[in-house]
Design an enzyme around this catalytic site. Sequence first.
Site, PDB file in Angstrom:
ATOM      1  N   ASP A  10       0.867  -1.178   0.000  1.00  0.00           N
ATOM      2  CA  ASP A  10       0.000   0.000   0.000  1.00  0.00           C
ATOM      3  C   ASP A  10       0.903   1.227   0.000  1.00  0.00           C
ATOM      4  O   ASP A  10       2.104   1.140   0.270  1.00  0.00           O
ATOM      5  CB  ASP A  10      -0.902  -0.005   1.247  1.00  0.00           C
ATOM      6  CG  ASP A  10      -1.846   1.192   1.281  1.00  0.00           C
ATOM      7  OD1 ASP A  10      -2.394   1.550   0.219  1.00  0.00           O
ATOM      8  OD2 ASP A  10      -2.023   1.796   2.346  1.00  0.00           O
ATOM      9  N   SER A  11       0.282   2.372  -0.273  1.00  0.00           N
ATOM     10  CA  SER A  11       1.025   3.630  -0.215  1.00  0.00           C
ATOM     11  C   SER A  11       1.472   3.942   1.210  1.00  0.00           C
ATOM     12  O   SER A  11       2.390   4.714   1.416  1.00  0.00           O
ATOM     13  CB  SER A  11       0.132   4.770  -0.692  1.00  0.00           C
ATOM     14  OG  SER A  11      -0.977   4.872   0.182  1.00  0.00           O
ATOM     15  N   TYR A  42      -0.480   8.633  -1.929  1.00  0.00           N
ATOM     16  CA  TYR A  42      -0.408   8.557  -3.389  1.00  0.00           C
ATOM     17  C   TYR A  42      -1.638   9.217  -4.030  1.00  0.00           C
ATOM     18  O   TYR A  42      -1.612   9.562  -5.198  1.00  0.00           O
ATOM     19  CB  TYR A  42      -0.424   7.095  -3.848  1.00  0.00           C
ATOM     20  CG  TYR A  42       0.841   6.295  -3.686  1.00  0.00           C
ATOM     21  CD1 TYR A  42       1.938   6.757  -2.954  1.00  0.00           C
ATOM     22  CD2 TYR A  42       0.945   5.036  -4.286  1.00  0.00           C
ATOM     23  CE1 TYR A  42       3.080   5.975  -2.813  1.00  0.00           C
ATOM     24  CE2 TYR A  42       2.083   4.265  -4.156  1.00  0.00           C
ATOM     25  CZ  TYR A  42       3.144   4.735  -3.420  1.00  0.00           C
ATOM     26  OH  TYR A  42       4.268   3.956  -3.299  1.00  0.00           O
ATOM     27  N   GLY A  43      -2.713   9.319  -3.263  1.00  0.00           N
ATOM     28  CA  GLY A  43      -4.027   9.623  -3.812  1.00  0.00           C
ATOM     29  C   GLY A  43      -4.199  10.957  -4.506  1.00  0.00           C
ATOM     30  O   GLY A  43      -5.199  11.174  -5.190  1.00  0.00           O
ATOM     31  N   CYS A  73      -4.308  -1.350  -2.191  1.00  0.00           N
ATOM     32  CA  CYS A  73      -4.445   0.104  -2.356  1.00  0.00           C
ATOM     33  C   CYS A  73      -5.344   0.364  -3.563  1.00  0.00           C
ATOM     34  O   CYS A  73      -5.050  -0.111  -4.675  1.00  0.00           O
ATOM     35  CB  CYS A  73      -3.056   0.705  -2.597  1.00  0.00           C
ATOM     36  SG  CYS A  73      -3.077   2.478  -2.922  1.00  0.00           S
ATOM     37  N   ASN A  74      -6.417   1.078  -3.344  1.00  0.00           N
ATOM     38  CA  ASN A  74      -7.332   1.398  -4.447  1.00  0.00           C
ATOM     39  C   ASN A  74      -6.696   2.331  -5.464  1.00  0.00           C
ATOM     40  O   ASN A  74      -6.921   2.207  -6.669  1.00  0.00           O
ATOM     41  CB  ASN A  74      -8.593   2.063  -3.892  1.00  0.00           C
ATOM     42  CG  ASN A  74      -9.471   1.094  -3.130  1.00  0.00           C
ATOM     43  OD1 ASN A  74     -10.399   0.536  -3.679  1.00  0.00           O
ATOM     44  ND2 ASN A  74      -9.182   0.868  -1.857  1.00  0.00           N
ATOM     45  N   GLU A 154      -2.877   8.676   8.657  1.00  0.00           N
ATOM     46  CA  GLU A 154      -1.443   8.367   8.792  1.00  0.00           C
ATOM     47  C   GLU A 154      -0.854   9.066  10.027  1.00  0.00           C
ATOM     48  O   GLU A 154       0.094   8.586  10.630  1.00  0.00           O
ATOM     49  CB  GLU A 154      -0.670   8.801   7.535  1.00  0.00           C
ATOM     50  CG  GLU A 154      -0.971   7.953   6.298  1.00  0.00           C
ATOM     51  CD  GLU A 154      -0.162   6.646   6.220  1.00  0.00           C
ATOM     52  OE1 GLU A 154       0.927   6.580   6.805  1.00  0.00           O
ATOM     53  OE2 GLU A 154      -0.656   5.691   5.579  1.00  0.00           O
ATOM     54  N   CYS A 187     -10.983   3.031  -0.276  1.00  0.00           N
ATOM     55  CA  CYS A 187      -9.588   3.322   0.094  1.00  0.00           C
ATOM     56  C   CYS A 187      -9.311   2.444   1.300  1.00  0.00           C
ATOM     57  O   CYS A 187     -10.127   2.390   2.235  1.00  0.00           O
ATOM     58  CB  CYS A 187      -9.432   4.797   0.454  1.00  0.00           C
ATOM     59  SG  CYS A 187      -7.811   5.182   1.163  1.00  0.00           S
ATOM     60  N   THR A 188      -8.171   1.745   1.257  1.00  0.00           N
ATOM     61  CA  THR A 188      -7.917   0.775   2.329  1.00  0.00           C
ATOM     62  C   THR A 188      -7.545   1.446   3.652  1.00  0.00           C
ATOM     63  O   THR A 188      -7.448   0.763   4.676  1.00  0.00           O
ATOM     64  CB  THR A 188      -6.814  -0.225   1.909  1.00  0.00           C
ATOM     65  OG1 THR A 188      -5.682   0.515   1.437  1.00  0.00           O
ATOM     66  CG2 THR A 188      -7.312  -1.147   0.824  1.00  0.00           C
ATOM     67  N   HIS A 189      -7.351   2.741   3.632  1.00  0.00           N
ATOM     68  CA  HIS A 189      -7.165   3.457   4.913  1.00  0.00           C
ATOM     69  C   HIS A 189      -8.498   3.632   5.653  1.00  0.00           C
ATOM     70  O   HIS A 189      -8.513   3.787   6.873  1.00  0.00           O
ATOM     71  CB  HIS A 189      -6.594   4.859   4.676  1.00  0.00           C
ATOM     72  CG  HIS A 189      -5.108   4.906   4.432  1.00  0.00           C
ATOM     73  ND1 HIS A 189      -4.534   4.420   3.295  1.00  0.00           N
ATOM     74  CD2 HIS A 189      -4.096   5.409   5.187  1.00  0.00           C
ATOM     75  CE1 HIS A 189      -3.219   4.624   3.349  1.00  0.00           C
ATOM     76  NE2 HIS A 189      -2.927   5.215   4.487  1.00  0.00           N
TER      77      HIS A 189
HETATM   78  N1  DGL Z   1      -4.831   3.064   0.866  1.00  0.00           N
HETATM   79  C1  DGL Z   1      -4.748   3.845  -0.338  1.00  0.00           C
HETATM   80  C2  DGL Z   1      -5.980   3.547  -1.213  1.00  0.00           C
HETATM   81  O1  DGL Z   1      -6.619   2.532  -0.990  1.00  0.00           O
HETATM   82  C3  DGL Z   1      -4.525   5.256   0.069  1.00  0.00           C
HETATM   83  C4  DGL Z   1      -4.161   6.156  -0.939  1.00  0.00           C
HETATM   84  C5  DGL Z   1      -3.237   7.303  -0.665  1.00  0.00           C
HETATM   85  O2  DGL Z   1      -2.069   7.075  -0.393  1.00  0.00           O
HETATM   86  O3  DGL Z   1      -3.693   8.427  -0.848  1.00  0.00           O
HETATM   87  O4  DGL Z   1      -6.313   4.260  -2.128  1.00  0.00           O
END
Ligand code: DGL
Length: 270
Positions: A10-11, A42-43, A73-74, A154, A187-189
């Site tokens: 994931d990011s 990353y988003g 990560c989506n 985060e 989003c996995t967060h």
């Molecule tokens: N967990 C990432 C997702 O599912 C987070 C993206 C990010 O880093 O902005 O999209």
Amino acid sequence: MDNRPIGFFDSGLGGLTSIPHIMRELPKERIIFFGDTARTPYGSKSPDTIRQFTMQIGDFLIKQGVKMIVIACNTVSATCVEDLRKAYPDIPVIGVISPTAKVIANKCNMNDHIGIIATKVTVKSNAYEQKINEKHPGLKLYSKACPAFVPLIEEGIIDNEIMDLTVKYYLDDFIRENQINRLVLGCTHYPLISDNLKRIYPELRIISSSKEVATAVHIELEKREMFAAEREGENVFYASDLSENFVNMIQNILGRQKEELNIRFKNLDI
Ligand code: DGL
């Protein structure tokens, strides 16, 4: 049977939310996780940058001898799942969006108003809409980018008023105006704020991409007869920045003390 580990990434720390599901469903599988905590989020980054970071992580996981790569990560799944598949044709690469879209298409009906919350990149890609429409055309879909969620998560700003206000800022009007009754955590967060969401909007039914990707891993291993016969070695959790917050979050998400977890630093730029 295949005892090689499964590579997850994931990011940042969000992808960790799929790990308890895997540990429960597939306890014999060994996990190598990489969280790009030094470069998260990353988003809101450009697809080229996301692709470049992703290929570095893919190469790292391949060097660890993984039998499968899971993009937890989506944002990456919406951007470059096919690039990873082309680069590593010998192993399965699983993204989060297709399995989650399949569940949405199966569970939801024409009366549902389905809200999809995600990062800017995921929303802009329309990946959820495309995948859901392929399986169940005509469902009422509404998406909303919530770019402040990931940096707050985060930072560990979750169980407090700042997060509640941010949730209401993004979602109050969105839910009311579109009469949303199902909310997809794209989003996995976001499972890390599901308690906030359930408390603020108790009537909403939630679908989580973190849970669905774990189910997809199970199905894929079964299909390819790649289950591990036994666990060879420990799970390892790599991060490109071993911040105190990352370590605290791993402990919270996995319910273990850091001494019991194999947490390592890995800088991909070197
Ligand atoms: N967990 C990432 C997702 O599912 C987070 C993206 C990010 O880093 O902005 O999209």
